[in-house]
Design a protein around this motif. Structure first.
Motif, mmCIF file in Angstrom:
data_model
loop_
_atom_site.group_PDB
_atom_site.id
_atom_site.type_symbol
_atom_site.label_atom_id
_atom_site.label_comp_id
_atom_site.label_asym_id
_atom_site.label_seq_id
_atom_site.Cartn_x
_atom_site.Cartn_y
_atom_site.Cartn_z
ATOM 1 N N GLN A 150 -68.737 79.684 72.437
ATOM 2 C CA GLN A 150 -69.580 78.252 73.260
ATOM 3 C C GLN A 150 -69.297 77.222 71.965
ATOM 4 O O GLN A 150 -69.900 76.322 72.535
ATOM 5 N N SER A 151 -69.672 77.588 70.475
ATOM 6 C CA SER A 151 -69.695 76.721 69.268
ATOM 7 C C SER A 151 -68.449 76.139 69.345
ATOM 8 O O SER A 151 -67.075 77.197 69.509
ATOM 9 N N ASN A 152 -68.437 75.338 68.465
ATOM 10 C CA ASN A 152 -67.361 74.450 67.426
ATOM 11 C C ASN A 152 -67.426 73.921 66.730
ATOM 12 O O ASN A 152 -68.564 74.465 66.200
ATOM 13 N N VAL A 156 -73.200 74.038 68.041
ATOM 14 C CA VAL A 156 -73.643 75.905 67.542
ATOM 15 C C VAL A 156 -74.451 76.129 69.055
ATOM 16 O O VAL A 156 -75.198 75.259 69.425
ATOM 17 N N ALA A 157 -73.511 77.193 69.553
ATOM 18 C CA ALA A 157 -74.150 77.979 70.543
ATOM 19 C C ALA A 157 -75.512 79.231 70.420
ATOM 20 O O ALA A 157 -74.593 79.778 69.717
ATOM 21 N N LEU A 158 -76.945 78.845 70.205
ATOM 22 C CA LEU A 158 -77.491 79.914 69.880
ATOM 23 C C LEU A 158 -78.131 80.539 71.392
ATOM 24 O O LEU A 158 -78.453 79.998 72.444
ATOM 25 N N GLY A 184 -77.564 71.897 76.188
ATOM 26 C CA GLY A 184 -77.213 72.532 76.625
ATOM 27 C C GLY A 184 -78.053 73.304 76.702
ATOM 28 O O GLY A 184 -78.831 74.255 75.629
ATOM 29 N N ASN A 185 -78.601 74.075 78.097
ATOM 30 C CA ASN A 185 -79.592 75.289 77.564
ATOM 31 C C ASN A 185 -78.475 76.401 79.008
ATOM 32 O O ASN A 185 -79.414 75.574 80.384
#
Length: 188
Positions: A150-152, A156-158, A184-185
């Motif tokens: 989901q990161s680009n 960054v998706a943590l 987003g969450n």
């Protein structure tokens, strides 16, 4: 007929010469004893021949945009963080996970409190184009990893983990051109 009286004279001369020659070859006059010692410096150890220039299969060029979790800027940024509020300890400079890159608008590393606790606190450290984002960063405590799917380059998706089975999720942080915002969450 030759003179016989000269014979003893010749024998005496030959005998005297033989004694003189033998006396000159005493034990201290051997060839080894007369050979001078080498006083020149020892030859320099041979060096390896210079490496051949890389051919078609030589080393690949370094990708400056590759993920680098050993970059010195990470340890420097971690040293500037306030101590873990739970344990009071500083943060370990060795990332648990990350996608740090000098080419991404936003990248992150996950670090843990430098403690021997069973469940040490964790947090994300965010970077913009390889530079530590110290100001105006939303709360980044409690993250345990990065969801690379989901990161680009600008998001960054943590992944966070609450420690409660089944309660976890992903929070996306986005570089909006001037700063970081949460976009987003999701719960997992």
């Amino acid at each position: 007929m030759p003179d016989v009286s000269g014979a003893p004279k010749s024998s005496a001369v030959i005998a005297a010469l033989a004694v003189a020659v033998l006396a000159g070859c005493g034990s201290g006059d051997s060839t080894v004893a007369k050979t001078p010692e080498n006083t020149s410096p020892a030859p320099a150890p041979s060096q390896a021949p210079p490496a051949a220039p890389p051919g078609p299969s030589g080393p690949a060029p370094v990708d400056e945009c590759a993920v680098n979790l050993t970059a010195p800027v990470i340890a420097k940024a971690v040293s500037e963080l306030p101590r873990d509020p739970r344990s009071g300890q500083p943060w370990s400079p060795e990332p648990l996970a990350g996608n740090y890159s000098t080419c991404s608008d936003i990248s992150a590393v996950i670090v843990k409190a430098n403690t021997n606790a069973e469940n040490p606190s964790t947090r994300a450290v965010l970077f913009h184009r390889g530079e530590f984002i110290a100001q105006s960063v939303p709360d980044t405590y409690g993250f345990s990893g990065i969801d690379l799917t989901q990161s680009n380059g600008d998001t960054v998706a943590l992944r966070n983990a609450s420690g409660i089975p089944g309660v976890s999720g992903t929070v996306k942080f986005h570089w909006n051109g001037t700063g970081v915002e949460i976009v987003g969450n999701t719960r997992g």
